[in-house]
Design an enzyme around this catalytic site. Structure first.
Site, PDB file in Angstrom:
ATOM      1  N   ASP A  56       0.866  -1.187   0.000  1.00 27.19           N
ATOM      2  CA  ASP A  56       0.000   0.000   0.000  1.00 27.19           C
ATOM      3  C   ASP A  56       0.899   1.232   0.000  1.00 27.19           C
ATOM      4  O   ASP A  56       1.613   1.494   0.971  1.00 27.19           O
ATOM      5  CB  ASP A  56      -0.872  -0.037   1.271  1.00 27.19           C
ATOM      6  CG  ASP A  56      -1.772   1.174   1.379  1.00 27.19           C
ATOM      7  OD1 ASP A  56      -1.618   2.128   0.580  1.00 27.19           O
ATOM      8  OD2 ASP A  56      -2.641   1.177   2.277  1.00 27.19           O
ATOM      9  N   LEU A  61       7.657   3.487   1.237  1.00 26.13           N
ATOM     10  CA  LEU A  61       8.237   2.375   0.472  1.00 26.13           C
ATOM     11  C   LEU A  61       9.734   2.609   0.330  1.00 26.13           C
ATOM     12  O   LEU A  61      10.162   3.675  -0.136  1.00 26.13           O
ATOM     13  CB  LEU A  61       7.587   2.321  -0.920  1.00 26.13           C
ATOM     14  CG  LEU A  61       8.185   1.303  -1.896  1.00 26.13           C
ATOM     15  CD1 LEU A  61       7.945  -0.124  -1.412  1.00 26.13           C
ATOM     16  CD2 LEU A  61       7.585   1.480  -3.292  1.00 26.13           C
ATOM     17  N   TYR A 145     -11.934  12.353  -4.529  1.00 26.77           N
ATOM     18  CA  TYR A 145     -11.030  12.072  -5.651  1.00 26.77           C
ATOM     19  C   TYR A 145     -10.441  13.375  -6.181  1.00 26.77           C
ATOM     20  O   TYR A 145      -9.224  13.525  -6.316  1.00 26.77           O
ATOM     21  CB  TYR A 145     -11.819  11.341  -6.739  1.00 26.77           C
ATOM     22  CG  TYR A 145     -11.036  10.930  -7.953  1.00 26.77           C
ATOM     23  CD1 TYR A 145     -10.041   9.960  -7.886  1.00 26.77           C
ATOM     24  CD2 TYR A 145     -11.321  11.493  -9.206  1.00 26.77           C
ATOM     25  CE1 TYR A 145      -9.351   9.561  -9.029  1.00 26.77           C
ATOM     26  CE2 TYR A 145     -10.643  11.099 -10.346  1.00 26.77           C
ATOM     27  CZ  TYR A 145      -9.655  10.131 -10.246  1.00 26.77           C
ATOM     28  OH  TYR A 145      -8.973   9.742 -11.376  1.00 26.77           O
TER      29      TYR A 145
HETATM   30  P1  NAD Z   1      -7.443   1.275 -11.789  1.00 26.10           P
HETATM   31  O1  NAD Z   1      -8.347   1.226 -10.606  1.00 26.10           O
HETATM   32  O2  NAD Z   1      -7.598   0.243 -12.839  1.00 26.10           O
HETATM   33  O3  NAD Z   1      -5.932   1.266 -11.325  1.00 26.10           O
HETATM   34  C1  NAD Z   1      -5.491   1.827 -10.116  1.00 26.10           C
HETATM   35  C2  NAD Z   1      -4.509   0.862  -9.483  1.00 26.10           C
HETATM   36  O4  NAD Z   1      -3.985   1.453  -8.283  1.00 26.10           O
HETATM   37  C3  NAD Z   1      -5.152  -0.464  -9.066  1.00 26.10           C
HETATM   38  O5  NAD Z   1      -4.361  -1.542  -9.494  1.00 26.10           O
HETATM   39  C4  NAD Z   1      -5.190  -0.379  -7.544  1.00 26.10           C
HETATM   40  O6  NAD Z   1      -5.177  -1.648  -6.920  1.00 26.10           O
HETATM   41  C5  NAD Z   1      -3.965   0.470  -7.254  1.00 26.10           C
HETATM   42  N1  NAD Z   1      -4.002   1.156  -5.981  1.00 26.10           N
HETATM   43  C6  NAD Z   1      -4.967   1.961  -5.475  1.00 26.10           C
HETATM   44  N2  NAD Z   1      -4.635   2.406  -4.257  1.00 26.10           N
HETATM   45  C7  NAD Z   1      -3.406   1.894  -3.987  1.00 26.10           C
HETATM   46  C8  NAD Z   1      -2.527   2.003  -2.862  1.00 26.10           C
HETATM   47  N3  NAD Z   1      -2.835   2.717  -1.788  1.00 26.10           N
HETATM   48  N4  NAD Z   1      -1.338   1.361  -2.930  1.00 26.10           N
HETATM   49  C9  NAD Z   1      -0.992   0.612  -4.024  1.00 26.10           C
HETATM   50  N5  NAD Z   1      -1.806   0.473  -5.101  1.00 26.10           N
HETATM   51  C10 NAD Z   1      -2.996   1.098  -5.064  1.00 26.10           C
HETATM   52  O7  NAD Z   1      -7.594   2.729 -12.421  1.00 26.10           O
HETATM   53  P2  NAD Z   1      -7.017   3.337 -13.777  1.00 26.10           P
HETATM   54  O8  NAD Z   1      -8.162   3.716 -14.607  1.00 26.10           O
HETATM   55  O9  NAD Z   1      -5.967   2.465 -14.315  1.00 26.10           O
HETATM   56  O10 NAD Z   1      -6.350   4.676 -13.232  1.00 26.10           O
HETATM   57  C11 NAD Z   1      -4.970   4.742 -12.957  1.00 26.10           C
HETATM   58  C12 NAD Z   1      -4.590   6.167 -12.581  1.00 26.10           C
HETATM   59  O11 NAD Z   1      -4.907   7.055 -13.651  1.00 26.10           O
HETATM   60  C13 NAD Z   1      -5.312   6.680 -11.350  1.00 26.10           C
HETATM   61  O12 NAD Z   1      -4.421   7.450 -10.564  1.00 26.10           O
HETATM   62  C14 NAD Z   1      -6.385   7.572 -11.917  1.00 26.10           C
HETATM   63  O13 NAD Z   1      -6.742   8.596 -11.041  1.00 26.10           O
HETATM   64  C15 NAD Z   1      -5.732   8.100 -13.175  1.00 26.10           C
HETATM   65  N6  NAD Z   1      -6.722   8.476 -14.201  1.00 26.10           N
HETATM   66  C16 NAD Z   1      -7.412   7.522 -14.893  1.00 26.10           C
HETATM   67  C17 NAD Z   1      -8.354   7.922 -15.828  1.00 26.10           C
HETATM   68  C18 NAD Z   1      -9.128   6.920 -16.664  1.00 26.10           C
HETATM   69  O14 NAD Z   1      -9.926   7.322 -17.510  1.00 26.10           O
HETATM   70  N7  NAD Z   1      -8.922   5.630 -16.513  1.00 26.10           N
HETATM   71  C19 NAD Z   1      -8.617   9.283 -16.042  1.00 26.10           C
HETATM   72  C20 NAD Z   1      -7.916  10.204 -15.291  1.00 26.10           C
HETATM   73  C21 NAD Z   1      -6.954   9.803 -14.377  1.00 26.10           C
END
Ligand code: NAD
Ligand code: UDP
Length: 312
Positions: A56, A61, A145
């Site tokens: 986490d 880390l 968020y």
């Molecule tokens: P996702 O939920 O598929 O991936 C997020 C990952 O982070 C997951 O594997 C989760 O287990 C991990 N995670 C969360 N909290 C954690 C912690 N405390 N320690 C370790 N791991 C942790 O989401 P995504 O769509 O792949 O998004 C990834 C990033 O991109 C995020 O930061 C999100 O805010 C950003 N983002 C995504 C989008 C989109 O359209 N998908 C748009 C804007 C921003």
């Protein structure tokens, strides 16, 4: 290069792991699997250049050995995920960003923050350029968020200014593609899942709200280009082609050949009315713009979801 990707088992993170492995780099994926999926990274585990750390990142880390870049992608990202995990979302955006920045600083590594178009909230300027400061309800349900990401941007800039860290901020707009979870509650997986199961397609509100959807391969290319620049200020990465959610639902229905009805459900609180990136900065700085049409991107994503549904 040795590259650390927090959230590496998630949708976007796993595509970044794949891209850096293909380029011959070493990848350390840090994930606690709160919303990520083991199957997203399963195939990389055979590579001697891939390491998985189940951790986490809201807790510090410490890693042995050199690190060239830290990409901080850990965070619940879909509205139903961050509504389910509001405190974890605030922690990973604040404490998690602090720890990831601390790691980058200790190693003299570059740092890239996955920020979001949600920093613009329900925007009063359209399309959104990086100079717009946004319109966010801090105490609304989405605030956990939006404010976490706004804080993360502020902290990233502070590390850049105070410690001279080479930092980058990608403001990512709605992105889609293979490895999204069918049950993550976002419009695209919901619509595709519903169409494939012949269930009603749930459009929230009257469907006149807009979004602009970017295919994952285009986004990954933009992130990689941004990582190797010297540019510390935010850069929008997204596809400027805008569509109403109702038209998006119709488009997906047509593509699947499904016979589902479209039904209307209440609009969630603070759901942005419009969203479309101004990508002039990315065009100029990175020579980047999306290449994959929505039709092609949707076709590839549908293929993935069909395969996943056959397996389940
Ligand atoms: P996702 O939920 O598929 O991936 C997020 C990952 O982070 C997951 O594997 C989760 O287990 C991990 N995670 C969360 N909290 C954690 C912690 N405390 N320690 C370790 N791991 C942790 O989401 P995504 O769509 O792949 O998004 C990834 C990033 O991109 C995020 O930061 C999100 O805010 C950003 N983002 C995504 C989008 C989109 O359209 N998908 C748009 C804007 C921003
Ligand atoms: N949406 C919808 N039906 C669904 C899921 C989402 O109409 O089953 C709408 C949602 O209200 C929003 C848009 O689709 O207006 C995009 O939602 P998503 O959760 O994909 O992303 P975000 O709101 O974060 O842009």
């Amino acid at each position: 290069m040795r590259i650390v990707i927090t959230g590496g088992a998630g949708f976007i993170g796993s595509h970044l792991c794949e891209r850096f492995l293909l380029e011959g780099h070493e990848v350390v994926c840090v994930d606690n699997f709160i919303t990520g999926t083991y199957s997203n990274i399963e195939t990389f585990l055979d590579s001697p250049r891939f390491t998985l750390l189940t951790h986490d990142i809201s807790k510090p880390l410490y890693l042995d050995g050199p690190v060239d870049a830290v990409l901080h992608f850990a965070s619940p990202a879909s509205p139903i995920d961050y509504l389910r995990y509001p405190i974890q979302t605030l922690k990973v955006g604040s404490l998690g960003t602090h720890n990831a920045l601390g790691l980058a600083r200790a190693k003299g590594a570059r740092f890239l923050l996955a920020s979001t178009s949600e920093v613009y909230g329900d925007p009063q300027v359209h399309p959104q350029s990086e100079n717009y400061w946004g319109h966010v309800n801090p105490i609304g349900v989405r605030g956990v968020y939006d404010e976490a990401k706004r804080f993360a941007e502020a902290l990233t800039m502070a590390y850049h200014r105070c410690h001279g860290l080479r930092t980058h901020i990608a403001r990512i707009f709605n992105t889609y593609g293979p490895r999204m979870r069918l049950d993550d509650g976002r419009a695209l997986p919901n619509f595709m899942g519903q169409a494939l199961r012949q269930e009603p397609i749930t459009v929230y509100g009257d469907g006149s709200q807009t979004r602009s959807f970017c295919y994952i391969d285009d986004l990954v290319e933009g992130i990689v280009r941004l990582l190797w620049t010297d540019y510390p200020e935010p850069v929008n990465l997204g596809n400027p082609e805008e569509i109403t959610i109702l038209d998006f639902a119709r488009e997906i229905l047509e593509l699947t050949g499904g016979k589902s009805q479209i039904v209307f459900r209440p609009l969630p609180q603070d759901d942005p009315r419009v969203r479309r990136p101004d990508i002039s900065r990315a065009r100029e700085l990175l020579g980047w713009e999306p290449k994959i049409s929505r039709r092609e991107g949707l076709r590839r994503t549908l293929e993935y979801f069909r395969r996943m549904m056959r397996l389940s």
